[in-house]
Design a protein around this motif. Sequence first.
Motif, PDB file in Angstrom:
ATOM      1  N   UNK A   1      -8.910  20.061  77.599  1.00 59.62           N
ATOM      2  CA  UNK A   1      -9.182  19.591  76.343  1.00 59.62           C
ATOM      3  C   UNK A   1      -9.939  18.455  76.361  1.00 59.62           C
ATOM      4  N   UNK A   2      -9.883  17.181  77.004  1.00 61.37           N
ATOM      5  CA  UNK A   2     -10.372  16.165  76.974  1.00 61.37           C
ATOM      6  C   UNK A   2     -12.004  16.363  77.682  1.00 61.37           C
ATOM      7  N   UNK A   3     -12.031  17.290  78.567  1.00 60.24           N
ATOM      8  CA  UNK A   3     -13.374  17.698  79.255  1.00 60.24           C
ATOM      9  C   UNK A   3     -14.221  18.112  78.194  1.00 60.24           C
ATOM     10  N   UNK A   4     -13.602  19.129  77.245  1.00 66.44           N
ATOM     11  CA  UNK A   4     -14.486  19.590  76.241  1.00 66.44           C
ATOM     12  C   UNK A   4     -15.085  18.422  75.198  1.00 66.44           C
ATOM     13  N   UNK A   5     -13.936  17.593  74.750  1.00 64.87           N
ATOM     14  CA  UNK A   5     -14.472  16.470  74.014  1.00 64.87           C
ATOM     15  C   UNK A   5     -15.432  15.434  74.646  1.00 64.87           C
ATOM     16  N   UNK A   6     -15.302  15.217  76.058  1.00 65.93           N
ATOM     17  CA  UNK A   6     -16.195  14.314  76.753  1.00 65.93           C
ATOM     18  C   UNK A   6     -17.455  15.256  76.884  1.00 65.93           C
ATOM     19  N   UNK A   7     -17.789  16.298  77.007  1.00 66.39           N
ATOM     20  CA  UNK A   7     -18.943  17.024  76.919  1.00 66.39           C
ATOM     21  C   UNK A   7     -19.507  17.264  75.868  1.00 66.39           C
TER      22      UNK A   7
END
Length: 223
Positions: free
Chosen positions: A73-79
């Motif tokens: 979830x955090x990876x998607x938001x970071x991307x």
Amino acid sequence: MKQTANLVTAPIAPTLLLFALPTLGASMLQSANGSIDAAWVGRLLGENALAATTNGNLIMFLLTSFVFGFGMASTILIGQAVGRGRMGAAKEVLGTAIGTFLPVALAIAVLGWWLAPDMLALLNTGPEIAPLARAFLRVTFLAMPGILMQTMLMMALRGAGDSITPLLFMALAVVLDVVLNPVFILGLGPAPAMGIGGSAFAMAIANYTSLAAMLAYLYLRGH
């Protein structure tokens, strides 16, 4: 080290391939590391010790899968933030994710140490390997905060478009683990002879060292 291609504007197929290859390499290194560790344990301590590591590795993989779900979830938001050019927002997401997950990782280590015998009982661990499995699992839980936080950071870096830096620090952890396994299993040089616990201790030292080196690199580079 940053990716040379811009994932937003570069051609899709070759860019994704170049991005995926280091990620695949990191996965291959991780798998090879587990096989080499098993070879050290089996060769130096025998088949019972090798069987005892199975339960510890099973629990470690389950926990790593948990952090993958949490970190995705955090990876998607970071991307998304990096794609919009909002690096400040990406750092805020990472800070929130780490601040939330770090206490969880520490709690896992503490609870895992005390509950290791109960977990092994749930897994129907045989009495002939239970003491070895308990020694291995307890030290494995001490290594879990480092392993889980390193996994979280690697996922965040990939979300920011950098798959090379995670590969380099995964390689560092694997090399240290492979080299230190016989040192702590047998007690070579000034190191204590820890038996099967030495294999898990080598894993802990390798991952905490790699995590510290990664954090230092990211801060020094102002990532």
